[in-house]
Design an enzyme around this catalytic site. Structure first.
Site, PDB file in Angstrom:
ATOM      1  N   ARG A 222       0.798  -1.154   0.013  1.00 53.54           N
ATOM      2  CA  ARG A 222       0.093   0.130   0.120  1.00 53.54           C
ATOM      3  C   ARG A 222       0.868   1.197  -0.107  1.00 53.54           C
ATOM      4  O   ARG A 222       2.091   1.006   0.529  1.00 53.54           O
ATOM      5  CB  ARG A 222      -0.948   0.035   1.086  1.00 53.54           C
ATOM      6  CG  ARG A 222      -2.104  -0.979   1.329  1.00 53.54           C
ATOM      7  CD  ARG A 222      -3.015  -0.634  -0.003  1.00 53.54           C
ATOM      8  NE  ARG A 222      -4.400  -1.518  -0.044  1.00 53.54           N
ATOM      9  CZ  ARG A 222      -4.282  -2.219  -0.874  1.00 53.54           C
ATOM     10  NH1 ARG A 222      -3.630  -2.546  -1.775  1.00 53.54           N
ATOM     11  NH2 ARG A 222      -5.439  -3.212  -0.792  1.00 53.54           N
ATOM     12  N   HIS A 270      -1.503   0.882  -9.876  1.00 48.88           N
ATOM     13  CA  HIS A 270      -2.270  -0.037  -8.956  1.00 48.88           C
ATOM     14  C   HIS A 270      -2.957  -1.126  -9.702  1.00 48.88           C
ATOM     15  O   HIS A 270      -4.270  -1.447  -9.377  1.00 48.88           O
ATOM     16  CB  HIS A 270      -3.201   0.743  -7.832  1.00 48.88           C
ATOM     17  CG  HIS A 270      -3.471  -0.195  -6.670  1.00 48.88           C
ATOM     18  ND1 HIS A 270      -3.742   0.648  -5.605  1.00 48.88           N
ATOM     19  CD2 HIS A 270      -3.741  -1.553  -6.461  1.00 48.88           C
ATOM     20  CE1 HIS A 270      -4.016  -0.590  -4.610  1.00 48.88           C
ATOM     21  NE2 HIS A 270      -3.874  -1.660  -5.241  1.00 48.88           N
TER      22      HIS A 270
HETATM   23  N1  LIG Z   1      -0.723  -4.093  -5.703  1.00 58.47           N
HETATM   24  C1  LIG Z   1      -1.799  -4.836  -5.708  1.00 58.47           C
HETATM   25  O1  LIG Z   1      -2.392  -4.913  -6.826  1.00 58.47           O
HETATM   26  C2  LIG Z   1      -2.485  -5.561  -4.426  1.00 58.47           C
HETATM   27  C3  LIG Z   1      -3.206  -6.728  -4.761  1.00 58.47           C
HETATM   28  C4  LIG Z   1      -3.442  -7.464  -3.855  1.00 58.47           C
HETATM   29  C5  LIG Z   1      -3.090  -7.271  -2.603  1.00 58.47           C
HETATM   30  N2  LIG Z   1      -2.288  -6.149  -2.174  1.00 58.47           N
HETATM   31  C6  LIG Z   1      -1.624  -5.916  -0.908  1.00 58.47           C
HETATM   32  O2  LIG Z   1      -1.045  -6.852  -0.314  1.00 58.47           O
HETATM   33  C7  LIG Z   1      -1.402  -7.086   0.822  1.00 58.47           C
HETATM   34  C8  LIG Z   1      -0.825  -8.459   1.317  1.00 58.47           C
HETATM   35  O3  LIG Z   1      -1.861  -9.431   1.157  1.00 58.47           O
HETATM   36  P1  LIG Z   1      -2.101 -10.964   1.678  1.00 58.47           P
HETATM   37  O4  LIG Z   1      -3.200 -11.360   1.272  1.00 58.47           O
HETATM   38  O5  LIG Z   1      -0.795 -11.359   1.532  1.00 58.47           O
HETATM   39  O6  LIG Z   1      -2.129 -10.627   3.336  1.00 58.47           O
HETATM   40  P2  LIG Z   1      -1.952 -11.623   4.492  1.00 58.47           P
HETATM   41  O7  LIG Z   1      -2.549 -12.993   4.021  1.00 58.47           O
HETATM   42  O8  LIG Z   1      -2.935 -11.065   5.563  1.00 58.47           O
HETATM   43  O9  LIG Z   1      -0.410 -11.564   4.929  1.00 58.47           O
HETATM   44  C9  LIG Z   1       0.188 -10.407   5.645  1.00 58.47           C
HETATM   45  C10 LIG Z   1       1.516 -10.791   6.081  1.00 58.47           C
HETATM   46  O10 LIG Z   1       1.920  -9.881   6.485  1.00 58.47           O
HETATM   47  C11 LIG Z   1       2.733 -10.064   7.554  1.00 58.47           C
HETATM   48  N3  LIG Z   1       2.559  -8.883   8.564  1.00 58.47           N
HETATM   49  C12 LIG Z   1       1.466  -8.126   8.769  1.00 58.47           C
HETATM   50  N4  LIG Z   1       1.838  -6.954   9.642  1.00 58.47           N
HETATM   51  C13 LIG Z   1       3.388  -7.355   9.740  1.00 58.47           C
HETATM   52  C14 LIG Z   1       4.494  -6.426  10.579  1.00 58.47           C
HETATM   53  N5  LIG Z   1       3.963  -5.460  11.296  1.00 58.47           N
HETATM   54  N6  LIG Z   1       5.465  -6.775  10.395  1.00 58.47           N
HETATM   55  C15 LIG Z   1       5.807  -7.960   9.599  1.00 58.47           C
HETATM   56  N7  LIG Z   1       4.990  -8.577   9.079  1.00 58.47           N
HETATM   57  C16 LIG Z   1       3.644  -8.270   9.159  1.00 58.47           C
HETATM   58  C17 LIG Z   1       2.036 -11.146   8.315  1.00 58.47           C
HETATM   59  O11 LIG Z   1       2.806 -11.725   9.198  1.00 58.47           O
HETATM   60  P3  LIG Z   1       2.287 -12.932  10.274  1.00 58.47           P
HETATM   61  O12 LIG Z   1       1.486 -14.102   9.427  1.00 58.47           O
HETATM   62  O13 LIG Z   1       3.494 -13.257  11.068  1.00 58.47           O
HETATM   63  O14 LIG Z   1       1.319 -12.116  11.092  1.00 58.47           O
HETATM   64  C18 LIG Z   1       1.614 -11.908   7.081  1.00 58.47           C
HETATM   65  O15 LIG Z   1       2.994 -12.793   6.526  1.00 58.47           O
HETATM   66  C19 LIG Z   1      -2.631  -6.838   1.182  1.00 58.47           C
HETATM   67  O16 LIG Z   1      -3.045  -6.347   2.439  1.00 58.47           O
HETATM   68  C20 LIG Z   1      -2.809  -5.418  -0.119  1.00 58.47           C
HETATM   69  O17 LIG Z   1      -2.528  -4.131   0.742  1.00 58.47           O
HETATM   70  C21 LIG Z   1      -1.981  -5.284  -3.472  1.00 58.47           C
END
Ligand SMILES: NC(=O)c1ccc[n+]([C@@H]2O[C@H](COP(=O)([O-])OP(=O)(O)OC[C@H]3O[C@@H](n4cnc5c(N)ncnc54)[C@H](OP(=O)(O)O)[C@@H]3O)[C@@H](O)[C@H]2O)c1
Length: 307
Positions: A222, A270
């Site tokens: 983000r 994005h």
């Molecule tokens: N640009 C785009 O087109 C696009 C598309 C899709 C998604 N995204 C972004 O990608 C993000 C991630 O998606 P996801 O589905 O992979 O999320 P997710 O499954 O909820 O995974 C989140 C990951 O981030 C880690 N994390 C959270 N807070 C942290 C912190 N303070 N320090 C270190 N690690 C932390 C978590 O660690 P733990 O497991 O240890 O808690 C987990 O490994 C979304 O929230 C979105 O913002 C962007």
């Protein structure tokens, strides 16, 4: 009972038609068809209009239409105990992985240079450097799929997560020291973190000091995770040497923003991975069936943690 799908900036026609095919018995409404709201017990939203949640007193659960849920969690009108889900399907994760592999490989194998040579009618094979080390910040649904994609190409990967959780066969770091270690080893540092109070501004001057000279920062998490003026300063020092950015603190990126014509910054609007209507339709129907059965929606978000 009925489901509301509200995403003012999206064309929902394919999504709504596909839900109609999958579950013709469901009463599905879009914002345009919203005269009666009291019977809506599930809503799937993306950047919903302010004040919408106030009009939905019968909600049993709510879901983001995408992988991020911060737009919902920051709505002051979100009822405190309402279960919040999100849609992070296999296609969305695979598209993210493909995008990142393309970006890293294209940069590592110097596709831009090949185009320059073609324009000059110059035949000059480019020998690849040894494979780069990819550092992944965030090892959730997106990060894990991205790790698998790089691993399948024998590209070294290391990861960072909050708890140290992640794929078994990955070198995983956590905590402040773990972050510095990962950053200092990465040739390509990819941010795939959700936006929370702890990740806001995580890509800042202090972190850039630990990056390798000439390394590349890629942000597909983000925009608010990057301190934009810090990046402009850091690029002058070569740490990082370049940045590939898909997300920004203000979107669309304002026309006068310095990133547009910065020679070391490559931007995309994005679109690294966008929810596919057909996949979303299947997930929405499955999520609603869970809610109807008294279970939490798919991709249940921990509201205290913020993701
Ligand atoms: N640009 C785009 O087109 C696009 C598309 C899709 C998604 N995204 C972004 O990608 C993000 C991630 O998606 P996801 O589905 O992979 O999320 P997710 O499954 O909820 O995974 C989140 C990951 O981030 C880690 N994390 C959270 N807070 C942290 C912190 N303070 N320090 C270190 N690690 C932390 C978590 O660690 P733990 O497991 O240890 O808690 C987990 O490994 C979304 O929230 C979105 O913002 C962007």
């Amino acid at each position: 009972m009925a489901v509301l799908i509200a995403a003012p900036d999206r064309d929902l026609s394919v999504l709504l038609a596909r839900i109609g095919e999958l579950a013709p018995e469901l009463d599905i409404r879009s914002l345009e068809q919203l005269s009666e709201t009291t019977d809506i017990d599930f809503a799937v939203v993306w950047k919903h209009p302010a004040g919408l949640l106030r009009q939905l007193p019968g909600l049993k659960a709510i879901s983001s239409l995408g992988a991020g849920a911060e737009h919902l969690l920051t709505d002051p009108e979100l009822p405190p105990d309402l279960p919040v889900g999100r849609l992070a399907g296999a296609r969305l994760a695979a598209d993210m992985a493909a995008w990142l592999v393309a970006r890293v490989i294209g940069h590592w194998r110097r596709f831009d240079q090949l185009r320059v040579q073609q324009n000059e009618r110059r035949w000059q094979p480019l020998t690849p450097q040894s494979p780069p080390v990819v550092g992944l910040l965030g090892l959730g649904v997106m990060g894990t799929r991205t790790f698998q994609a790089f691993r399948s190409l024998d590209i070294p990967v290391a990861g960072y997560s909050r708890t140290g959780r992640g794929p078994d066969d990955l070198d995983i770091h956590f905590g402040p020291d773990g972050l510095k270690t990962l950053v200092s080893r990465s040739d390509y540092l990819i941010c795939l973190l959700p936006l929370t109070q702890h990740t806001r501004g995580i890509l800042n001057a202090e972190l850039f000091k630990h990056m390798k000279t000439g390394s590349v920062l890629i942000n597909v998490g983000r925009g608010e995770q990057l301190v934009e003026p810090d990046l402009i300063d850091a690029l002058k020092t070569g740490r990082p040497g370049e940045a590939i950015l898909d997300v920004f603190s203000t979107e669309p990126l304002p026309a006068d923003h310095p990133f547009w014509n910065h020679p070391q910054i490559h931007i995309s609007p994005h679109c690294a991975s966008i929810t596919h209507p057909r996949e979303a339709a299947e997930l929405i129907v499955a999520s609603y069936r869970r809610v109807q059965a008294g279970k939490p929606p798919l991709g249940l978000v921990d509201r205290t943690r913020g993701y």
